[in-house]
Design a protein around this motif. Structure first.
Motif, PDB file in Angstrom:
ATOM      1  N   PHE A 247      45.880  44.236  43.316  1.00 36.66           N
ATOM      2  CA  PHE A 247      45.124  43.319  42.467  1.00 36.66           C
ATOM      3  C   PHE A 247      45.835  43.079  41.137  1.00 36.66           C
ATOM      4  O   PHE A 247      45.949  41.944  40.665  1.00 36.66           O
ATOM      5  CB  PHE A 247      43.724  43.899  42.245  1.00 36.66           C
ATOM      6  CG  PHE A 247      42.824  43.068  41.376  1.00 36.66           C
ATOM      7  CD1 PHE A 247      42.076  42.036  41.914  1.00 36.66           C
ATOM      8  CD2 PHE A 247      42.719  43.322  40.017  1.00 36.66           C
ATOM      9  CE1 PHE A 247      41.230  41.277  41.123  1.00 36.66           C
ATOM     10  CE2 PHE A 247      41.884  42.567  39.208  1.00 36.66           C
ATOM     11  CZ  PHE A 247      41.132  41.541  39.771  1.00 36.66           C
ATOM     12  N   VAL A 251      47.151  39.937  38.751  1.00 38.55           N
ATOM     13  CA  VAL A 251      46.756  39.812  37.344  1.00 38.55           C
ATOM     14  C   VAL A 251      48.009  39.680  36.469  1.00 38.55           C
ATOM     15  O   VAL A 251      48.064  38.850  35.555  1.00 38.55           O
ATOM     16  CB  VAL A 251      45.911  41.022  36.897  1.00 38.55           C
ATOM     17  CG1 VAL A 251      45.621  40.940  35.390  1.00 38.55           C
ATOM     18  CG2 VAL A 251      44.602  41.079  37.669  1.00 38.55           C
ATOM     19  N   THR A 298      40.007  37.252  46.197  1.00 37.29           N
ATOM     20  CA  THR A 298      39.906  37.547  44.770  1.00 37.29           C
ATOM     21  C   THR A 298      41.121  37.040  43.996  1.00 37.29           C
ATOM     22  O   THR A 298      41.206  37.250  42.786  1.00 37.29           O
ATOM     23  CB  THR A 298      39.764  39.062  44.550  1.00 37.29           C
ATOM     24  OG1 THR A 298      40.878  39.730  45.165  1.00 37.29           O
ATOM     25  CG2 THR A 298      38.460  39.581  45.148  1.00 37.29           C
ATOM     26  N   ALA A 302      41.802  36.989  39.922  1.00 39.31           N
ATOM     27  CA  ALA A 302      42.835  37.870  39.392  1.00 39.31           C
ATOM     28  C   ALA A 302      43.835  37.095  38.531  1.00 39.31           C
ATOM     29  O   ALA A 302      44.220  37.540  37.438  1.00 39.31           O
ATOM     30  CB  ALA A 302      43.557  38.571  40.538  1.00 39.31           C
TER      31      ALA A 302
END
Length: 394
Positions: A247, A251, A298, A302
């Motif tokens: 993740f 980011v 996601t 992110a």
């Protein structure tokens, strides 16, 4: 378009200290995602307990803080940075041999002390090695390496843990940190005569005018921090084209995009618009995570989270600097770091406690992030920015 402030800033010495700082943060943050889980299993204690111990990481920074100025003005800053960096790496390696909760608590405290001293001296060295007219830009670039190193460290640590295990994470963390030590050791630092600092002082530690931004920064740091820790049965990854990507690697991609490209859209000194835009993007990101569309990943949340952080965190650092007097730039940088690390430690403790109490904790943590993003924007508009306009020096 924003005019570049980095012209004349990229000297070899400055690049060395920035890269050393980048590797310092990678080395540290590689261990943070899995330490609570691994230590809970090895010590036979609850995840909530090991998570709460992480508050000692920041406690160590605050305990050593009053002595920062004396140490850096009495001894050679380069060697203090090297020694504290080396101690932090030894503490990381010692996690392989911890047998009791008390030993783990002691290691966390020593880690916080050594990390705080290493980062504070590296901040001071970066300022010393920068042309006085470029120090504001230097602060931003140096802070950027810290945040980007954090995200890359978290992503690398999770990826290695998934495929190789905890021991390999520790080994690679030591290797990365060792390269950072070598870079700093090769650094040439001009001699500076001691100025006779007191043994205990708030200089290079706490900025008297920085308490309100500190509280705001803690709220912002809580957003990524609760997503750092791995829960025992779920690795936080984004699935793209059949591949599991950490993740925080996604980011970090958003953060890089923000730092390199999107800031060109903002005019010089338009930090108000940049912070508001960044916080709004973080609200959108956490909303996508908390209330996902059916069948979606996601990944968008992110990326947007990284973009928002890339817009917000450098401008908060400039806010601390503008609240400081000319001789307090190092103090402003340390205060910004303390606020960030305080939020990270508290967020990890919250995530571990929530995970221990609620089996399906991830949706709850996403909603907590959304609440913190909204609260951060409200606090900035109603409290932080009015305070800054009244108290700023420059």
């Amino acid at each position: 378009m924003r005019k570049s402030n980095t012209s004349g800033l990229l000297s070899s010495s400055y690049l060395q200290i920035c890269l050393g700082n980048f590797l310092l943060f990678i080395s540290r943050y590689m261990l943070l995602p899995m330490l609570p889980v691994v230590m809970a299993g090895r010590l036979g204690v609850s995840l909530a307990f090991t998570g709460s111990i992480f508050v000692l990481l920041t406690a160590g920074m605050f305990l050593a803080g009053p002595f920062y100025s004396y140490l850096m003005d009495t001894y050679k800053r380069k060697y203090i940075c090297l020694l504290s960096f080396a101690i932090m790496l030894l503490v990381n390696a010692a996690c392989l041999f911890v047998q009791t909760p008390v030993e783990f608590m002691l290691l966390c405290l020593i880690h916080g002390i050594s990390f705080g001293l290493a980062t504070t001296t590296s901040i001071t060295l970066a300022i010393d090695l920068t042309n006085p007219g470029k120090r504001s830009a230097s602060n931003v670039v140096f802070g950027w390496t810290s945040r980007f190193g954090m995200m890359m460290g978290v992503a690398a640590g999770i990826a290695i843990f998934m495929y190789r295990g905890f021991d390999e994470v520790v080994y690679l963390s030591a290797a990365v940190g060792g390269v950072g030590i070598l870079l700093i050791n090769m650094l040439y630092v001009p001699f500076r005569a001691p100025i006779g600092s007191k043994l205990c002082t708030t200089d290079r530690f706490l900025l008297g005018r920085g308490w309100i931004p500190l509280l705001n920064m803690i709220l912002i740091a809580l957003i990524p921090s609760v997503l750092i820790t791995l829960v025992p049965d779920t690795y936080k990854c984004v699935v793209l084209m059949g591949y599991s990507i950490p993740f925080f690697a996604v980011v970090g991609t958003g953060f890089f995009i923000s730092a390199v490209f999107l800031k060109l859209l903002f005019k010089e000194d338009n930090f108000l618009g940049q912070i508001i835009s960044g916080l709004v993007v973080m609200i959108l990101a956490t909303a996508l995570l908390a209330f996902p569309v059916a069948g979606s990943t996601t990944a968008p949340g992110a990326v947007l989270l990284g973009i928002g952080m890339g817009l917000v965190t450098p401008e908060f650092l400039l806010m601390f600097v503008k609240l400081s007097q000319h001789c307090q730039r190092g103090t402003a940088n340390t205060m910004h770091l303390l606020s960030w690390e305080t939020g990270i430690s508290i967020g990890i403790a919250i995530a571990c406690y929530t995970t221990a109490q609620i089996p399906e904790s991830l949706p709850v943590l996403y909603r907590f992030c959304l609440a913190m993003a909204v609260l951060s924007l409200i606090f900035f508009l109603l409290v932080t920015y009015p305070y800054f306009k009244k108290k700023r020096f420059r």
